[in-house]
Enzyme design. Structure first.
Site, short mmCIF file in Angstrom:
data_model
loop_
_atom_site.label_atom_id
_atom_site.label_comp_id
_atom_site.label_asym_id
_atom_site.label_seq_id
_atom_site.Cartn_x
_atom_site.Cartn_y
_atom_site.Cartn_z
N ARG A 1 2.77 14.77 5.56
CA ARG A 1 3.08 13.45 4.99
C ARG A 1 3.18 12.39 6.08
O ARG A 1 3.08 11.19 5.80
CB ARG A 1 4.39 13.49 4.18
CG ARG A 1 5.59 13.84 5.00
CD ARG A 1 6.91 13.92 4.26
NE ARG A 1 7.92 14.46 5.17
CZ ARG A 1 8.10 15.75 5.44
NH1 ARG A 1 7.36 16.64 4.82
NH2 ARG A 1 9.00 16.16 6.31
N ASN A 2 3.40 12.81 7.33
CA ASN A 2 3.53 11.87 8.44
C ASN A 2 2.28 11.79 9.31
O ASN A 2 2.34 11.34 10.45
CB ASN A 2 4.74 12.23 9.30
CG ASN A 2 6.04 11.95 8.57
OD1 ASN A 2 6.05 11.10 7.67
ND2 ASN A 2 7.10 12.65 8.92
N ASP B 1 9.62 15.33 13.41
CA ASP B 1 9.38 15.17 11.97
C ASP B 1 7.90 15.34 11.66
O ASP B 1 7.33 14.62 10.86
CB ASP B 1 9.89 13.79 11.53
CG ASP B 1 10.09 13.68 10.03
OD1 ASP B 1 10.00 14.72 9.34
OD2 ASP B 1 10.32 12.56 9.55
N ILE C 1 0.83 -1.21 0.00
CA ILE C 1 0.00 0.00 0.00
C ILE C 1 0.86 1.26 0.00
O ILE C 1 0.36 2.37 -0.08
CB ILE C 1 -0.97 0.07 1.21
CG1 ILE C 1 -0.27 -0.32 2.51
CG2 ILE C 1 -2.22 -0.71 0.95
CD1 ILE C 1 -1.10 -0.01 3.74
N GLY C 2 2.13 1.09 0.13
CA GLY C 2 2.97 2.29 0.12
C GLY C 2 4.43 1.93 0.15
O GLY C 2 4.80 0.81 0.51
N LYS C 3 5.22 2.89 -0.27
CA LYS C 3 6.66 2.65 -0.24
C LYS C 3 7.26 3.57 0.81
O LYS C 3 7.12 4.78 0.73
CB LYS C 3 7.29 2.98 -1.59
CG LYS C 3 7.14 1.91 -2.64
CD LYS C 3 8.52 1.46 -3.15
CE LYS C 3 8.46 0.26 -4.07
NZ LYS C 3 7.99 -0.96 -3.44
N GLY C 4 7.87 3.00 1.80
CA GLY C 4 8.58 3.82 2.78
C GLY C 4 10.01 3.99 2.29
O GLY C 4 10.38 3.46 1.24
N GLU C 5 10.78 4.72 3.07
CA GLU C 5 12.16 4.97 2.66
C GLU C 5 12.96 3.66 2.65
O GLU C 5 13.85 3.47 1.85
CB GLU C 5 12.77 5.93 3.68
CG GLU C 5 13.70 6.93 3.07
CD GLU C 5 14.26 7.83 4.16
OE1 GLU C 5 15.47 7.99 4.19
OE2 GLU C 5 13.47 8.35 4.99
N PHE C 6 12.61 2.73 3.56
CA PHE C 6 13.45 1.55 3.74
C PHE C 6 12.72 0.23 3.57
O PHE C 6 13.15 -0.78 4.07
CB PHE C 6 14.08 1.56 5.13
CG PHE C 6 15.00 2.69 5.33
CD1 PHE C 6 16.22 2.72 4.71
CD2 PHE C 6 14.63 3.76 6.14
CE1 PHE C 6 17.07 3.78 4.89
CE2 PHE C 6 15.48 4.82 6.33
CZ PHE C 6 16.71 4.83 5.70
N LYS D 1 4.83 -2.73 8.23
CA LYS D 1 6.06 -2.19 7.66
C LYS D 1 7.05 -3.34 7.64
O LYS D 1 7.36 -3.92 8.68
CB LYS D 1 6.58 -1.08 8.57
CG LYS D 1 7.08 0.12 7.83
CD LYS D 1 7.49 1.21 8.78
CE LYS D 1 6.87 2.52 8.39
NZ LYS D 1 7.38 3.64 9.16
N VAL E 1 5.34 -0.84 2.76
CA VAL E 1 4.25 -0.89 3.73
C VAL E 1 3.17 -1.74 3.07
O VAL E 1 2.79 -1.50 1.93
CB VAL E 1 3.72 0.52 4.06
CG1 VAL E 1 2.63 0.42 5.12
CG2 VAL E 1 4.84 1.42 4.54
N ASP F 1 4.90 7.89 12.02
CA ASP F 1 6.34 8.06 11.76
C ASP F 1 7.13 8.60 12.94
O ASP F 1 7.48 9.77 13.00
CB ASP F 1 6.54 8.98 10.54
CG ASP F 1 6.60 8.14 9.30
OD1 ASP F 1 7.66 7.61 9.01
OD2 ASP F 1 5.54 7.97 8.66
P1 AMP Z 1 5.99 5.57 5.80
O1 AMP Z 1 7.10 4.63 5.48
O2 AMP Z 1 5.51 5.40 7.20
O3 AMP Z 1 6.27 6.98 5.41
O4 AMP Z 1 4.75 5.08 4.89
C1 AMP Z 1 4.73 5.20 3.49
C2 AMP Z 1 3.28 5.19 3.01
O5 AMP Z 1 2.64 3.97 3.34
C3 AMP Z 1 2.41 6.28 3.63
O6 AMP Z 1 2.50 7.50 2.96
C4 AMP Z 1 1.02 5.69 3.52
O7 AMP Z 1 0.48 5.89 2.24
C5 AMP Z 1 1.28 4.20 3.71
N1 AMP Z 1 1.09 3.82 5.12
C6 AMP Z 1 1.99 3.85 6.12
N2 AMP Z 1 1.48 3.44 7.29
C7 AMP Z 1 0.18 3.14 7.04
C8 AMP Z 1 -0.91 2.68 7.85
N3 AMP Z 1 -0.78 2.46 9.16
N4 AMP Z 1 -2.11 2.49 7.26
C9 AMP Z 1 -2.26 2.74 5.93
N5 AMP Z 1 -1.29 3.19 5.13
C10 AMP Z 1 -0.08 3.39 5.65
#
Ligand code: AMP
Length: 449
Positions: A317-318, A313, A200-205, A221, A208, A331
């Site tokens: 976005r967080n 931070d 559902i998402g790409k974090g830095e490392f 994560k 997700v 975050d």
């Molecule tokens: P992050 O690595 O925490 O910055 O997460 C990257 C992206 O993943 C975020 O911008 C969200 O779109 C998605 N994401 C992170 N945590 C969650 C969560 N608890 N529920 C739904 N989406 C999430």
């Protein structure tokens, strides 16, 4: 016999075993369920408790484990047996007195870039060179491993040619084994009960993912690399200490022996606040919603302020948005207790207060500055702050007293709050308790329209 002080009302615990219950008054549960204590009964071996769906009943105290914040005095480490650059002699001293199976890993002094596994065996210390070849580690050039954790795991199960299998890690001074700490405090989840579904998402490392943990939709994560996982351990341990309706809630962590880390949190269906604002825009989101998001974040920040945590931070976005439109701060990668220091290199310049950038002076008041920027993001529907100003000019101009204009259509009362957050002197800048009062007043007097 040890008499345990009864746990107070509100204590969270995790079930260690299944409990079927024998009478109608009992609350049955399964291993891994989270229960909250309502009160201790006359018999101290039983509590009245409720489960996450709100059912109440009595539970046996010895079937559950208290869930606590992971607060280690030392450094939490996934590789507490790794001692870095020490010499052969120092390793031998550390493995003294002899105890067969006591081990540590050090960086090789003779072959830079390689490692050495040192094991005590029948009164003698053996030093095995671990070679690093084509991105893999090996002792015997037969079995290869992705990382040190995998290697150590392998030789704890089987000697496989070594003088003994690895039995007991010699911990580096000041470190605490992360696995033990998370387990002791009740935050380790069972890998078998988690299914990881799609990204559902790409974090830095790492990715997700959305997942299912015992029938509940969760966000996971996934951090695959051991060195990166180490950095996220700190974030997860901060999250074990926080509980507030406007903070994304940690459900637990999974630490795999081969070095992967899964951080499982509540699922926030509507994603990040910045994307939410940009995709809906002013035609969909009215003054009520914008003020509600602002207050949600402010309440989370007041909670952190009261508990002496600095986020460092804070930005749209967080912040994530739940299915029922509640904004929750997320975050906690840079979040620390108020006393610790911070390397400024990683900081987002446009969100960080001048005193924090200049003198590393972090306080709740530097979070207040970022909160002002976040308010500006909310009221501009997700624009990037300081539009049209080149990044390198932002700090010098801000230092001279420049503040951003009010976003189009922003109510004056809200813009006044932003300007309060951007007072250069952190002592004069208001705290979150005061900001919350101001914003509640704006809501009550309908000054947000
Ligand atoms: P992050 O690595 O925490 O910055 O997460 C990257 C992206 O993943 C975020 O911008 C969200 O779109 C998605 N994401 C992170 N945590 C969650 C969560 N608890 N529920 C739904 N989406 C999430």
């Amino acid at each position: 016999m040890e008499v345990q002080t009864p746990w107070p009302q509100g204590t969270e615990c995790v079930a260690k075993y299944n409990f079927k219950g024998t009478t109608g008054q009992d609350l049955p549960f399964n291993k891994g369920d989270v229960l909250t204590i309502i009160m201790v009964t006359k018999d101290h071996n039983w509590y009245k408790a409720k489960n996450t769906t709100g059912q109440e009943g009595t539970i046996p105290a010895n079937y559950v484990q208290k869930r606590e914040g992971v607060k280690s005095g030392g450094k939490l480490s996934l590789m507490p047996w790794f001692h870095g650059k020490i010499t052969r002699d120092q390793a031998e001293l550390l493995l003294h007195p002899p105890e067969t199976g006591l081990y540590l890993v050090r960086e090789s002094t003779n072959y830079p870039g390689d490692y050495t596994l040192c094991v005590s065996c029948e009164g003698k210390v053996e030093h095995y060179r671990i070679i690093y070849l084509n991105g893999k580690l090996s002792i015997d050039e037969e079995a290869y491993f992705e990382n040190l954790m995998q290697l150590v795991e392998h030789y704890t199960k089987d000697a496989d040619g070594l003088c003994t299998k690895l039995i007991k890690p010699k911990l580096e001074e000041g470190t605490v084994a992360a696995q033990d700490e998370f387990s002791r405090s009740g935050w380790l989840l069972n890998r078998k009960e988690l299914s990881v579904l799609q990204s559902i998402g790409k974090g830095e490392f790492g990715d997700v993912m959305v997942g299912d943990y015992r029938g509940t939709k969760v966000a996971v994560k996934c951090i695959k690399h051991d060195a990166t996982a180490q950095a996220f351990i700190a974030e997860a341990s901060v999250m074990t200490q926080l509980r507030h309706n406007n903070l994304v809630q940690l459900l637990g962590v999974i630490l795999e022996e081969k070095g992967s880390l899964f951080i499982v949190t509540e699922y926030m269906a509507k994603g990040s606040l910045v994307d939410y604002l940009r995709s809906r825009g002013r035609t969909v989101l009215g003054g009520v919603s914008l003020l509600k998001f602002s207050l949600d974040v402010c309440e989370a920040m007041e909670y952190l302020e009261n508990n002496n945590f600095i986020h460092r931070d804070l930005a749209a976005r967080n912040v994530l948005v739940s299915e029922d439109n509640i904004a929750k701060v997320s975050d906690f990668g840079l979040t620390k207790e108020a006393s610790s220091s911070q390397d400024t290199a990683k900081l987002p310049v446009k969100w960080t207060s001048p005193e924090a950038l200049r003198e590393k002076k972090f306080s709740t008041k530097s979070d207040v500055w970022s909160f002002g920027i976040l308010l500006w993001e909310i009221y501009s529907f997700g624009r990037v702050p300081y539009p049209r100003i080149p990044l390198k000019e932002v700090v010098p101009r801000v230092e001279k007293g420049y503040v951003m204009d009010a976003p189009d259509g922003c109510p004056e009362a809200v813009y006044n709050v932003m300007k309060q957050c951007w007072i250069l002197d952190p002592v004069v800048r208001p705290c979150f308790r005061l900001l919350k009062e101001t914003m509640e007043n704006i809501r009550a007097k309908e000054l947000y329209l």
